[in-house]
Scaffold this active site. Structure first.
Site, PDB file in Angstrom:
ATOM      1  N   HIS A   1       1.237  -1.208  -0.290  1.00  0.00           N
ATOM      2  CA  HIS A   1       0.494  -0.008  -0.495  1.00  0.00           C
ATOM      3  C   HIS A   1       1.157   1.098  -0.198  1.00  0.00           C
ATOM      4  CE1 HIS A   1      -2.792   3.139   1.886  1.00  0.00           C
ATOM      5  NE2 HIS A   1      -3.919   1.801   1.187  1.00  0.00           N
TER       6      HIS A   1
ATOM      7  N   GLN B   1      -4.820  -5.102   6.834  1.00  0.00           N
ATOM      8  CA  GLN B   1      -6.205  -6.484   6.145  1.00  0.00           C
ATOM      9  C   GLN B   1      -5.780  -7.448   7.161  1.00  0.00           C
ATOM     10  OE1 GLN B   1      -7.977  -5.358   4.141  1.00  0.00           O
ATOM     11  NE2 GLN B   1      -6.870  -3.333   3.681  1.00  0.00           N
TER      12      GLN B   1
ATOM     13  N   CYS C   1      -4.604   2.232  -3.974  1.00  0.00           N
ATOM     14  CA  CYS C   1      -3.956   2.668  -3.194  1.00  0.00           C
ATOM     15  C   CYS C   1      -2.761   2.121  -3.313  1.00  0.00           C
ATOM     16  CB  CYS C   1      -3.486   3.667  -1.707  1.00  0.00           C
ATOM     17  SG  CYS C   1      -4.950   4.396  -1.580  1.00  0.00           S
TER      18      CYS C   1
END
Lengths: 412, 140
Positions: A129, A209, A370
């Site tokens: 990310h 995540q 992103c």
């Protein structure tokens, strides 16, 4: 404090804890498949925030009056709960931050200041990310260090041989994502951590995540640092956690200066407070901290084995259904994968899919997530992404598929 | 040639016939497909308006005191809305473009597409169209 584990995972029962799931969007039952961006909150989390402001509000760590003491005790209890939830060795290894991005910036800055010099190397992966790319680019530029990127294969898995090749005595830091927000790939972080540590490097894992899919044991993974955000873990926005091994946090300089992080201040010299306060300058998000405690209580009574079976069945069902669509390509087909499905449809822009599906009550994420370098790796501009949480159902996948079919028909 | 005001009213009236969102979006999609493409030579970096979600290219030419816009987007719904913008604004005087109040998007129920969270490039495109209006006033 700990509640009994709920008998057995039952999705219909779980859904009752999340009032937002029963609302309608554009006249249709909401199908919320944007859990990768943020999760929904159980009643108990929202209630804790309300109760805090109505009955407990006070600043912490600095009042002799009852309210302040109560708030301080409550806030510090949450730190202990977090320590237990993550199986950390010490409670002062839990630093409360604003979120994952804040945690990575803290380490990049504090670690970089003392431990990076010209010629040193920092390793990240091709699936990071932006928040695990940019802070390292900034500190590497400042220190004259080099950023190295581990390549991935077409399935979206890290090339471990290439990783081993990149590791050397110059490697000072390895910062990698546990589960990719775009691809769903679960990286072998335990193995990668051990490999880095053999070379004397320090490891940070971006767990943003991974935490929503199963409880994490930081000691088992073994990385020096592990960061995540509460808002993706069914908790409040504006609260994150930085876990750091005590010896490392003790050795690192503070990130921000201000109240709470000092021991003594004179105009000539300031001595810093002990852990964890050294890294928590200023009044924290107290209400968020309290609500984090409520979220942890909630998570602790869930049947996580049942949840993992359920999420795997959602992933399998969704993948199978999507593969039946002509011209649809799934981006990210790792063998080890969380319940996240990114896809592109030939000749159709992801934005258009997202707009039409929203009209049918279905919330998916569209765009580059992103992760622009990752999009470049796959030669695409963006994807549509369905990311499932434990409260999602197969019936919702059916509604999602109906919306997707309709959108494709309109847009083709 | 009708005024920007008249053209906005025309679009609003046209959209009032649609009974549900499907019809409306199908119409938008068809407009997007019909939109004359911008010349490939105009799809250059300086004409690109980058949204987070979709990209928009916009070119403006001044001819006989009027601005002629051409545009494109990689997303068809964005393109459909662009087609409406061009229909309303193109072939008008720089002054009219600079001073106009674009209320039709709101009235036809597409305001959400101009929300900054959509970041589809449309908000920036409108700003750029108006900037052309201001810039060309000096030349007109």
């Amino acid at each position: 404090m700990s509640q009994a584990v709920r008998q057995k995972f039952n999705v219909e029962e779980i859904r009752k804890d999340f009032p937002i799931l029963s609302r309608k969007v554009n006249g249709k039952p909401l199908v919320y498949f944007d859990n990768g961006a943020t999760s929904q909150k159980p009643d108990v989390v929202a209630d804790a925030i309300s109760l805090y402001y109505k009955h407990e509000n006070s600043n912490i760590h600095r009042g002799v009056h009852t309210l302040s003491q109560e708030a301080t005790t409550a806030y510090e209890q949450v730190r202990e709960k977090m320590q237990q939830y993550l199986s950390a060795e010490h409670k002062e290894e839990i630093i409360f931050t604003k979120g994952t991005t804040d945690g990575i910036n803290l380490i990049a800055s504090s670690f970089g200041k003392h431990h990076l010099k010209e010629g040193d190397e920092v390793i990240i992966s091709a699936m990071e990310h932006h928040s695990n790319i940019v802070p390292w680019q900034m500190i590497c530029e400042e220190k004259g260090a080099t950023l190295k990127v581990i390549p991935i294969n077409d399935q979206g898995e890290i090339d471990l041989e290439a990783y081993k090749g990149l590791l050397s005595s110059r490697t000072k830091m390895v910062s990698i994502v546990h589960i990719s927000n775009t691809l769903g790939t679960i990286n072998p972080v335990k193995e990668m951590t051990a490999l880095a540590q053999e070379k004397g490097a320090v490891v940070l894992i971006d767990g943003a995540q991974s935490v929503p899919h199963k409880p994490i044991n930081v000691q088992e993974i073994g990385a020096e640092f592990y960061v995540f955000s509460m808002h993706k873990l069914f908790g409040p926005t504006g609260v994150g956690v930085l876990y750091g091994k005590k010896e490392w946090l003790d050795a690192l300089p503070p990130y921000q200066g201000g109240g709470d992080m000092i021991k003594t201040v004179t105009f000539e010299r300031t001595t810093y407070n002990e852990l964890p306060h050294k890294f928590e300058a200023g009044t924290p998000n107290i209400a968020g901290g309290i609500a984090t405690g409520a979220a942890l209580d909630y998570l602790n009574q869930l049947d996580w084995e049942g949840i993992q079976l359920h999420e795997q069945s959602l992933l399998d069902y969704g993948t199978e259904k999507l593969k039946q669509i002509e011209g649809l390509r799934i981006i990210g087909e790792a063998a080890q994968k969380a319940s996240v499905i990114s896809f592109v449809v030939d000749g159709i822009h992801a934005y258009d899919l997202g707009v039409i599906m929203d009209k049918m009550g279905v919330a998916v994420r569209t765009g580059h997530h992103c992760t622009q370098p990752l999009m470049n790796r796959f030669g695409i501009l963006g994807t549509a992404r369905a990311s499932f949480a434990f409260y999602n159902t197969k019936e919702e996948i059916d509604q999602f598929m109906e919306a997707l079919h309709r959108a494709i028909k309109m847009l083709k | 040639m009708s005024s920007i005001k008249e053209r906005q009213e025309e679009v609003v009236e046209e959209f009032s016939m649609f009974e549900d969102w499907m019809d409306k979006y199908e119409y938008l999609i068809s407009l997007g497909k019909e939109l004359p493409l911008i010349e490939e030579s105009k799809k250059v970096e300086e004409n690109i308006i980058k949204g987070c979600q979709s990209r928009v290219w916009l070119d403006a030419q001044l001819q006989d005191g009027k601005i002629y816009f051409t545009a494109d987007s990689d997303a068809i719904i964005t393109k459909g809305i662009i087609a409406l913008m061009i229909r309303v604004l193109s072939e008008s005087s720089p002054k009219d473009i600079a001073e106009t109040d674009l209320h039709f998007v709101d009235e036809i129920g597409l305001k959400e597409h101009l929300s900054p969270t959509r970041s589809n490039g449309l908000v920036s495109m409108i700003k750029k169209m108006k900037t052309y209006g201001i810039a060309f006033q000096a030349k007109a």
